[in-house]
Design an enzyme around this catalytic site. Structure first.
Site, PDB file in Angstrom:
ATOM      1  CB  CYS A 307     -24.524 -90.764 -79.165  1.00  0.00           C
ATOM      2  SG  CYS A 307     -24.669 -89.479 -78.935  1.00  0.00           S
ATOM      3  N   GLY A 342     -30.615 -86.313 -77.613  1.00  0.00           N
ATOM      4  CA  GLY A 342     -32.009 -86.902 -77.496  1.00  0.00           C
ATOM      5  C   GLY A 342     -32.797 -86.061 -77.776  1.00  0.00           C
ATOM      6  CE1 TYR A 387     -24.730 -83.113 -84.947  1.00  0.00           C
ATOM      7  CE2 TYR A 387     -26.129 -85.379 -85.056  1.00  0.00           C
ATOM      8  CZ  TYR A 387     -25.426 -83.862 -84.281  1.00  0.00           C
ATOM      9  OH  TYR A 387     -25.637 -84.533 -82.686  1.00  0.00           O
TER      10      TYR A 387
END
Ligand code: XMP
Length: 478
Positions: A307, A342, A387
Site C-alpha cells: 500500500c 500490516g 505480489y
C-alpha cells in the site's frame, strides 16, 4: 485546529505485550479458534486477502483445510469468480452432489477443455436424462492423439464401472474404494441416473483434516469479494448461488456512501449470506457499516505491504489504534472485526488479536507460497513470487481489461496508483508458513497467560516502546 487536538496513534511495531503469569504448560493447549461472523467459526484466526496475487481456489482450499478461510478476489469476470468458489466447495466434501458431466458424442478436445476449466481430472459420461454411460479420466485421454475422437470411444463404459448408491456413508464408500482400488465411485439411483460422485482423494482428505474450517455439510468454507460499482448486484447473486459462505464488500475507502448504499441494496435481496464490509479505520466508520447491515467489519487503511495510500493521499491510521478503536465500536453490537494488512510476523497477529480483532487478513506473507496464484521470478538469484497492490497501476489496467471496455488513453493517464507491483521471497507451502505463524501466536498467547482468544483480549496489556526499546527488540544478528 490546535496542535493539542492532534491525537496519538500506534502501529504494531510501537508496542509489546507485557509478559504475564501463565499456567499453560504446553502451547499446544492454547485454543486459537475464533468467530468471523455470528454464524461462521474458524479454527485459526487467519484470512487470506482478496488480492489477485493471493487468493484464488488453491489458496482458499489450503486456508480452509488448515482451519482459516480464503477470500476469492474479484478482479475477474463474474462467472470465473463463482467458479473459484465452486472449486472450493467441491474440494473436500466427500460426496460431490453435482459431478461435472459430458455427453458421449462430444470430442476429446472438448473434454480436455472442460477438465482444465473446471480443474478436475474426470468427467462422468451421461445421456440426456443424466443416465450414466461411462467415465472419462485424464488417464483415458492422455495418449489420445486425435482430438476429434469421440468421448464414447475413449471412456471406460458403464459395464466396467463399479458404482455406489446415493445414501451411502463414508465408511461404506471407503470399503468399496479400497477393495477395488478405485479412484472414483459414481453414485447412481435405481434408474442408473447420476446422483453424485465420491473420490478416494476427497475421502482421504476428509479423514486427515479434523482442523479444517467447514460448513454444515462438511464442505470447506470460502468467502468471495465484491465491489460497489457496475455489476456488483449480479456478482453478489451469482456468488451466493455458487454457495459462498460470505461476501466481502471491499473498497479502499469503506467509510463511504457508496459502500453503505451497496450494503443496503444487497441485504434487501440476499439475506442468508453474511457480508463483511470495509475497509475502515475509525469508530464512526465501524458504526456506520454496522448500521447499514454489515455482519463483520474489515479494518485497515494503509498498513499493507503493497500500500502507498498514506504516501499518495496523506490519509490513514496506524493499525493498532485502528483495531482498538473499531473493536470498541463493534463489540457493543456483537460484531467482529478483521485486522487487515500490516502483519509482518507472528507477533503482529498476537498484537492484533489482543487489540480486539477476531482474525487477521494477510496478503504479502501468503503471496510467497505455492498456493498463491502469482508467478515466479528470480531476483538477485533468489526465487520470488509476484505480489501487487489492488490499487497499483497494473491492477487498475487489468481491471479495465476485465470490464472489456475500450480503454481511453486518458483513463490510463488519469490512474493515480495507491499500491505497488513487486514480489516477495518464495516461502514454500502454506502448511509450513501457517504452522510457523500459529506456533508464534500460541506462544505469544501463553506469554499473556491466555488459553484462548477471549482471555487474550481480556488479559493483554501493551507497553509503548522507545527508540532504544525498538532497537533492543528488532535489531538482531542475521
Ligand atoms: P499485507 O500487509 O498483508 O496487506 O500485504 C494486505 C492488505 O493490503 C490491502 N491492499 C492495499 N492497500 N493499496 C492499499 O492502500 C493497494 O493497492 C492495496 N492492495 C491491497 C488490502 O486491504 C489487503 O488485504
Amino acid at each position: 485546529m490546535k496542535v493539542e487536538d492532534i491525537r496519538y496513534a500506534l502501529s504494531y511495531g510501537d508496542v509489546l505485550l507485557v509478559p504475564m503469569k501463565s499456567s499453560i504448560d504446553s502451547r499446544k493447549k492454547v485454543d486459537v479458534s475464533t468467530r468471523l461472523t455470528k454464524g461462521i467459526k474458524l479454527n485459526l484466526p487467519l484470512v487470506s486477502a482478496n488480492m489477485d496475487t493471493v487468493t484464488e481456489a488453491n489458496m482458499a482450499i489450503a486456508m480452509a483445510t488448515l482451519g482459516g478461510i480464503g477470500i476469492i478476489h474479484r478482479f475477474m469476470d463474474i462467472e470465473s469468480e463463482a467458479n473459484e468458489v465452486r472449486k472450493v466447495k467441491r474440494a473436500q466434501s466427500y460426496i460431490i452432489d453435482k459431478p461435472y458431466c459430458i455427453r458421449p458424442d462430444e470430442t476429446v478436445e472438448e473434454a480436455r477443455y472442460e477438465m482444465a476449466k473446471r480443474g478436475v481430472m474426470s468427467l462422468l459420461v451421461v445421456d440426456k436424462s443424466f443416465k450414466l454411460l461411462g467415465i472419462l479420466t485424464d488417464r483415458d485421454i492422455r495418449f489420445v492423439k486425435d482430438d476429434k475422437t469421440k468421448v464414447s470411444k475413449a471412456m471406460t463404459p458403464r459395464a466396467r464401472l463399479i458404482v455406489g448408491t446415493p445414501g451411502m456413508n463414508d465408511e461404506e464408500a471407503l470399503k468399496i474404494l479400497d477393495k477395488h482400488r478405485l479412484e472414483k465411485l459414481p453414485l447412481v439411483d435405481r434408474n442408473n441416473v447420476v446422483r453424485g460422485l465420491i473420490t478416494s482423494k476427497d475421502i482421504y482428505k476428509m479423514i486427515h483434516s479434523e482442523n479444517s474450517a467447514k460448513d454444515r455439510r462438511g464442505r470447506l468454507l470460502v468467502g468471495a469479494a465484491i465491489g460497489v460499482k457496475g455489476d456488483y448486484m449480479e456478482r453478489a447473486a451469482k456468488l451466493a448461488e455458487a454457495e459462498t459462505d460470505l461476501l466481502v464488500l471491499d473498497i479502499a475507502h469503506g467509510h463511504s456512501a457508496s459502500v453503505i448504499n451497496a450494503l443496503k441494496n444487497i441485504k434487501k435481496v440476499i439475506s442468508d449470506v453474511p457480508i463483511i464490509a470495509g475497509n475502515v479505520a475509525t469508530k464512526e466508520g465501524t458504526e456506520d457499516l454496522i448500521a447499514a447491515g454489515a455482519d463483520g467489519v474489515k479494518v485497515g487503511i494503509g498498513p499493507g505491504a503493497a500500500c502507498i495510500t498514506r504516501t499518495v493521499t496523506g490519509a490513514g491510521m496506524p493499525q493498532l489504534t485502528a483495531v482498538i478503536e473499531c473493536h470498541e465500536a463493534s463489540k457493543a453490537h456483537g460484531i467482529e472485526i478483521i485486522a487487515d494488512g500490516g502483519i509482518k510476523a507472528s507477533g503482529d497477529i498476537t498484537k492484533a488479536l489482543a487489540a480486539g480483532a477476531c482474525s487477521v487478513m494477510i496478503g504479502s506473507i501468503f503471496a510467497g507460497t505455492d498456493e498463491s496464484p502469482g508467478y515466479f521470478t528470480i531476483r538477485d538469484g533468489v526465487k520470488h513470487k509476484s505480489y501487487r497492490g489492488m490499487a497499483s497501476f497494473g491492477a487498475n489496467v487489468s481491471r479495465k481489461r476485465i470490464d472489456k471496455r475500450e480503454v481511453d488513453p486518458q483513463e490510463i493517464f488519469d490512474i493515480v496508483p495507491e499500491g505497488v507491483e513487486s514480489s516477495v521471497v518464495y516461502k514454500g507451502s502454506m502448511k509450513e508458513v501457517v504452522n510457523q505463524l500459529i506456533g508464534g501466536l500460541r506462544s505469544g498467547m501463553s506469554y499473556c497467560g491466555a488459553a484462548n482468544l477471549e482471555e487474550l483480549r481480556k488479559n493483554a496489556k501493551f507497553v509503548r516502546l522507545t527508540n532504544s526499546g525498538l532497537s533492543e527488540s528488532y535489531e538482531k544478528l542475521s
